[in-house]
Scaffold this active site. Structure first.
Site, PDB file in Angstrom:
ATOM      1  N   GLU A   1      49.138  44.823  33.972  1.00 54.18           N
ATOM      2  CA  GLU A   1      49.730  43.496  33.940  1.00 54.18           C
ATOM      3  C   GLU A   1      48.892  42.690  32.634  1.00 54.18           C
ATOM      4  O   GLU A   1      47.506  42.966  32.631  1.00 54.18           O
ATOM      5  CB  GLU A   1      48.973  42.872  35.296  1.00 54.18           C
ATOM      6  CG  GLU A   1      49.374  41.450  35.254  1.00 54.18           C
ATOM      7  CD  GLU A   1      49.363  41.020  36.977  1.00 54.18           C
ATOM      8  OE1 GLU A   1      48.236  41.279  37.534  1.00 54.18           O
ATOM      9  OE2 GLU A   1      50.018  40.176  37.441  1.00 54.18           O
TER      10      GLU A   1
ATOM     11  N   LYS B   1      40.407  29.073  50.950  1.00 55.52           N
ATOM     12  CA  LYS B   1      39.527  29.156  49.880  1.00 55.52           C
ATOM     13  C   LYS B   1      40.082  29.181  48.691  1.00 55.52           C
ATOM     14  O   LYS B   1      41.060  29.891  48.099  1.00 55.52           O
ATOM     15  CB  LYS B   1      38.611  30.428  49.993  1.00 55.52           C
ATOM     16  CG  LYS B   1      37.619  30.559  48.882  1.00 55.52           C
ATOM     17  CD  LYS B   1      36.983  31.666  48.432  1.00 55.52           C
ATOM     18  CE  LYS B   1      37.821  32.253  47.130  1.00 55.52           C
ATOM     19  NZ  LYS B   1      37.801  31.535  46.042  1.00 55.52           N
TER      20      LYS B   1
ATOM     21  N   CYS C   1      53.222  35.892  38.706  1.00 55.08           N
ATOM     22  CA  CYS C   1      53.364  37.050  39.255  1.00 55.08           C
ATOM     23  C   CYS C   1      54.820  37.567  39.240  1.00 55.08           C
ATOM     24  O   CYS C   1      55.023  38.670  39.308  1.00 55.08           O
ATOM     25  CB  CYS C   1      52.647  37.291  40.609  1.00 55.08           C
ATOM     26  SG  CYS C   1      53.738  36.304  41.731  1.00 55.08           S
TER      27      CYS C   1
ATOM     28  N   PHE D   1      44.558  31.496  40.891  1.00 56.26           N
ATOM     29  CA  PHE D   1      44.412  30.318  40.004  1.00 56.26           C
ATOM     30  C   PHE D   1      45.595  29.923  39.530  1.00 56.26           C
ATOM     31  O   PHE D   1      45.877  28.834  38.942  1.00 56.26           O
ATOM     32  CB  PHE D   1      43.494  30.721  38.963  1.00 56.26           C
ATOM     33  CG  PHE D   1      44.216  31.316  37.772  1.00 56.26           C
ATOM     34  CD1 PHE D   1      44.812  30.509  36.645  1.00 56.26           C
ATOM     35  CD2 PHE D   1      43.870  32.628  37.559  1.00 56.26           C
ATOM     36  CE1 PHE D   1      45.580  31.639  35.899  1.00 56.26           C
ATOM     37  CE2 PHE D   1      44.419  33.510  36.563  1.00 56.26           C
ATOM     38  CZ  PHE D   1      45.301  32.890  35.652  1.00 56.26           C
TER      39      PHE D   1
ATOM     40  N   GLU E   1      38.403  29.584  42.554  1.00 54.29           N
ATOM     41  CA  GLU E   1      37.062  28.960  41.941  1.00 54.29           C
ATOM     42  C   GLU E   1      37.317  28.514  40.411  1.00 54.29           C
ATOM     43  O   GLU E   1      36.745  27.738  39.678  1.00 54.29           O
ATOM     44  CB  GLU E   1      35.828  29.924  41.768  1.00 54.29           C
ATOM     45  CG  GLU E   1      35.916  31.040  41.102  1.00 54.29           C
ATOM     46  CD  GLU E   1      36.491  32.273  41.753  1.00 54.29           C
ATOM     47  OE1 GLU E   1      37.336  32.149  42.663  1.00 54.29           O
ATOM     48  OE2 GLU E   1      36.005  33.389  41.371  1.00 54.29           O
TER      49      GLU E   1
ATOM     50  N   SER F   1      44.975  39.113  42.265  1.00 49.45           N
ATOM     51  CA  SER F   1      45.094  40.619  41.688  1.00 49.45           C
ATOM     52  C   SER F   1      45.213  41.920  42.589  1.00 49.45           C
ATOM     53  O   SER F   1      44.597  41.639  43.918  1.00 49.45           O
ATOM     54  CB  SER F   1      44.014  40.786  40.595  1.00 49.45           C
ATOM     55  OG  SER F   1      42.703  40.837  41.268  1.00 49.45           O
TER      56      SER F   1
HETATM   57  P1  NAD Z   1      41.927  37.223  41.508  1.00 51.82           P
HETATM   58  O1  NAD Z   1      42.287  38.566  42.379  1.00 51.82           O
HETATM   59  O2  NAD Z   1      40.935  37.195  40.306  1.00 51.82           O
HETATM   60  O3  NAD Z   1      41.563  35.894  42.432  1.00 51.82           O
HETATM   61  C1  NAD Z   1      41.973  35.897  43.753  1.00 51.82           C
HETATM   62  C2  NAD Z   1      41.064  35.103  44.783  1.00 51.82           C
HETATM   63  O4  NAD Z   1      40.348  36.321  44.984  1.00 51.82           O
HETATM   64  C3  NAD Z   1      40.349  34.021  44.258  1.00 51.82           C
HETATM   65  O5  NAD Z   1      40.258  33.197  45.244  1.00 51.82           O
HETATM   66  C4  NAD Z   1      38.977  34.615  43.889  1.00 51.82           C
HETATM   67  O6  NAD Z   1      37.950  33.908  44.185  1.00 51.82           O
HETATM   68  C5  NAD Z   1      38.824  36.016  44.900  1.00 51.82           C
HETATM   69  N1  NAD Z   1      38.329  37.054  44.109  1.00 51.82           N
HETATM   70  C6  NAD Z   1      37.927  37.415  42.828  1.00 51.82           C
HETATM   71  N2  NAD Z   1      37.159  38.491  42.584  1.00 51.82           N
HETATM   72  C7  NAD Z   1      36.894  38.785  43.915  1.00 51.82           C
HETATM   73  C8  NAD Z   1      36.033  39.886  44.386  1.00 51.82           C
HETATM   74  N3  NAD Z   1      35.837  41.006  43.606  1.00 51.82           N
HETATM   75  N4  NAD Z   1      35.824  40.114  45.819  1.00 51.82           N
HETATM   76  C9  NAD Z   1      36.244  39.027  46.603  1.00 51.82           C
HETATM   77  N5  NAD Z   1      37.220  38.065  46.129  1.00 51.82           N
HETATM   78  C10 NAD Z   1      37.362  37.717  44.722  1.00 51.82           C
HETATM   79  O7  NAD Z   1      43.342  36.686  40.813  1.00 51.82           O
HETATM   80  P2  NAD Z   1      43.509  35.454  39.850  1.00 51.82           P
HETATM   81  O8  NAD Z   1      43.210  35.793  38.482  1.00 51.82           O
HETATM   82  O9  NAD Z   1      42.870  34.249  40.497  1.00 51.82           O
HETATM   83  O10 NAD Z   1      45.131  35.487  40.056  1.00 51.82           O
HETATM   84  C11 NAD Z   1      45.985  36.094  39.051  1.00 51.82           C
HETATM   85  C12 NAD Z   1      46.187  37.448  39.653  1.00 51.82           C
HETATM   86  O11 NAD Z   1      47.127  36.933  41.044  1.00 51.82           O
HETATM   87  C13 NAD Z   1      47.614  38.166  38.722  1.00 51.82           C
HETATM   88  O12 NAD Z   1      47.156  39.384  38.996  1.00 51.82           O
HETATM   89  C14 NAD Z   1      48.728  37.854  39.777  1.00 51.82           C
HETATM   90  O13 NAD Z   1      49.830  38.784  39.334  1.00 51.82           O
HETATM   91  C15 NAD Z   1      48.238  37.590  40.931  1.00 51.82           C
HETATM   92  N6  NAD Z   1      49.303  36.796  41.795  1.00 51.82           N
HETATM   93  C16 NAD Z   1      50.169  37.495  42.756  1.00 51.82           C
HETATM   94  C17 NAD Z   1      51.026  36.776  43.212  1.00 51.82           C
HETATM   95  C18 NAD Z   1      52.010  37.651  44.312  1.00 51.82           C
HETATM   96  O14 NAD Z   1      52.790  36.683  44.702  1.00 51.82           O
HETATM   97  N7  NAD Z   1      51.934  38.760  44.220  1.00 51.82           N
HETATM   98  C19 NAD Z   1      51.162  35.350  43.290  1.00 51.82           C
HETATM   99  C20 NAD Z   1      50.423  34.782  42.409  1.00 51.82           C
HETATM  100  C21 NAD Z   1      49.387  35.466  41.625  1.00 51.82           C
END
Ligand code: NAD
Length: 487
Positions: free
Chosen positions: A378, A176, A284, A152, A179, A229
């Site tokens: 984090e 994708k 991140c 997000f 959401e 994450s």
């Molecule tokens: P998230 O992991 O909750 O969601 C990321 C994606 O995974 C979304 O599209 C979501 O729909 C999907 N998702 C969520 N839960 C899931 C599950 N149980 N099974 C399958 N798919 C699932 O992350 P977020 O809250 O949207 O974003 C923040 C996180 O992203 C932070 O931890 C941040 O550090 C990380 N991030 C990392 C980088 C990097 O380059 N390493 C860059 C941007 C963000």
């Protein structure tokens, strides 16, 4: 209840926006609580439609010479520029970041697209006469249908880490969106179409966990890139590779800034404050922990002064939702209860006229011990946790002990210290006097340890390996060359 400002979202499949029935989720602006849209939760059958559309587009797109394919991205780059303000407003509305931060995000999309337009210069392959009359050559054909799953915090930039490169290299893509922020991506799809991208090359399937799992399982998808994450990165990496797909999964982060007593106080304070609070700490690459080496009281005092100038709703955006605000504030309270000192307190922040917005003010916590949750986990909010040590080796030991490994920075005027940190920090991206050490194109983006699973990086030159396979041919057209040692 008011009807959503942008109505019910559609998927983008085969060059058309198509309605999806069934379950949906509300998209709410973190800025002020406005109901923006209803996002449909697509099913595995909806994903299948997108894969079929992509499969239909692949033969013609992959056979289009790369110099022609990148023409689409020259036009897309231009459209990003001409629609900069409109796109930035949408990013800000759905994500909660400030308009200035959203403009910077679209500018970064422009830079990423510029890199994609340079790909023809980088994928020329190699050729060598390896034996008399025999040449070996390499080419980089695309993989086929590839998927991108995004978080997000950057509704436009993170998708553009993968989209231009993957498609310029000849793949067809299914993405994708998060959401929580699916709106910007639909607008980008319309711009790609206006730029002349053939139908089916780019497809959006809105949804949640169910679609992520369906992507990992779909036999028609060759590769999966994921950003989000660490918990979900691990699940996606395991599931996609279990199904024998290529996968690169970027996870969360806990980035450390090591501050030496010789650091320039003003510059360091500005950088630390900007790094911890930019995009409300939801990057991140954000600084989340600071380790002060020796006497750095004078620098911490300035960091607090800088932090007090960062005002929610003015030069600080909102965090993504109420749940996130509660989580961040809980971390601060817990640290305080365990004996840390909250020097600048962002809890309970509100913005007049935007009472339904979800804001957390900048927060500086001193006297943090390495075993506290604020030091280890984090937080993803505008919070910096300060630990104190006597030597640079102790500071590095704290940084190294953290399971993540996205970024680390050192603030110093001493080149020897700087080199020592570059050599010893266990992080993929290291900064010297830089608060957010994101490598710019053509250098690639990617962390180490639990911040990334898979080989190579997601942007820049390194991404070429991920989005293509290597074809090697050995060729002899002149039988009169005879038999040489390996012909
Ligand atoms: P998230 O992991 O909750 O969601 C990321 C994606 O995974 C979304 O599209 C979501 O729909 C999907 N998702 C969520 N839960 C899931 C599950 N149980 N099974 C399958 N798919 C699932 O992350 P977020 O809250 O949207 O974003 C923040 C996180 O992203 C932070 O931890 C941040 O550090 C990380 N991030 C990392 C980088 C990097 O380059 N390493 C860059 C941007 C963000």
């Amino acid at each position: 209840m008011a009807s959503p400002k942008y109505g019910r979202l559609k998927n983008f499949v085969g060059g058309e926006f198509i309605a999806v029935d069934g379950r949906s989720m509300p998209i709410i602006s973190p800025l002020d609580g406005t109901l923006l849209a209803e996002m449909p939760c697509s099913s595995a059958a909806d994903l299948d439609k997108a894969v079929k559309a992509a499969r239909q587009a692949f033969p013609a797109w992959s056979k289009t010479p790369i110099k022609e394919r990148v023409q689409v991205f020259f036009r897309y780059r231009h459209l990003l520029e001409t629609h900069m303000q409109e796109l930035a407003a949408l990013v800000s509305e759905e994500n909660g970041k400030t308009l200035g931060e959203a403009v910077a995000e679209i500018e970064k999309c422009v830079e990423l697209t510029e890199f994609a337009t340079s790909l023809p210069q980088l994928v020329t392959g190699e050729v060598l006469e390896v034996s008399k009359g025999v040449e070996c050559r390499t080419e980089h054909p695309p993989l086929g249908i590839v998927a991108s799953i995004v978080p997000f915090n950057f509704p436009a930039m993170v998708p553009n880490w993968t989209m231009p490169n993957a498609m310029a290299l000849g793949n067809c893509m299914i993405i994708k969106p998060s959401e929580k922020v699916p709106l910007s991506l639909s607008r980008l799809a319309a711009l790609l179409q206006e730029a002349g991208l053939p139908e089916g090359v780019f497809n959006i399937v809105n949804g949640d966990k169910e679609i992520v799992e369906a992507i990992c399982d779909h036999p028609g998808i060759e590769a999966v890139s994921f950003v989000g994450s660490t918990k979900v990165a691990k699940l996606v990496y395991q599931r996609a590779t279990h199904n024998l797909k290529r996968c690169l999964a970027l996870g969360g982060a806990k980035n450390h800034l090591l501050v030496m007593p010789d650091a320039k106080p003003e510059m360091t304070a500005q950088n630390v404050a900007a790094s911890m609070s930019g995009c409300a700490g939801q990057r991140c690459m954000a600084a989340s922990a600071m380790v002060g080496v020796g006497d750095v009281d004078h620098i911490i005092q300035r960091i607090c002064e800088e932090a007090r100038r960062i005002i929610p709703g003015r030069n600080l955006g909102a965090v993504i939702n109420a749940e996130s605000k509660e989580r961040i504030e809980r971390y601060i309270t817990e640290a305080e209860q365990q004996g840390a000192r909250v020097l600048v307190d962002g809890r309970g922040a509100t913005v007049p006229g935007k009472e339904k917005g979800t804001y957390v003010g900048p927060t500086v916590i001193d006297g943090v011990r390495p075993d506290m949750a604020v030091a280890r986990e984090e937080i993803f909010g505008p919070v910096i946790s300060i630990m104190r040590v006597d030597t640079l080796d102790e500071a590095l030991a704290i940084e190294n002990a953290n399971p993540y490994g996205n970024a680390a920075s050192v603030f110093t005027q001493n080149g020897g210290y700087a080199r020592y940190v570059i050599d010893h920090a266990s992080a993929g991206m290291v900064g010297v006097n830089v608060g957010v050490p994101v490598p710019r194109e053509p250098f690639s983006f990617g962390g180490w340890n639990e911040s990334k699973f898979g080989v190579g990086d997601i942007t820049g030159k390194s991404s070429i390996e991920f989005w293509t396979r290597l074809k090697k041919s050995t060729i002899k057209w002149n039988p009169e060359a005879g038999i040489n040692w390996m012909s």
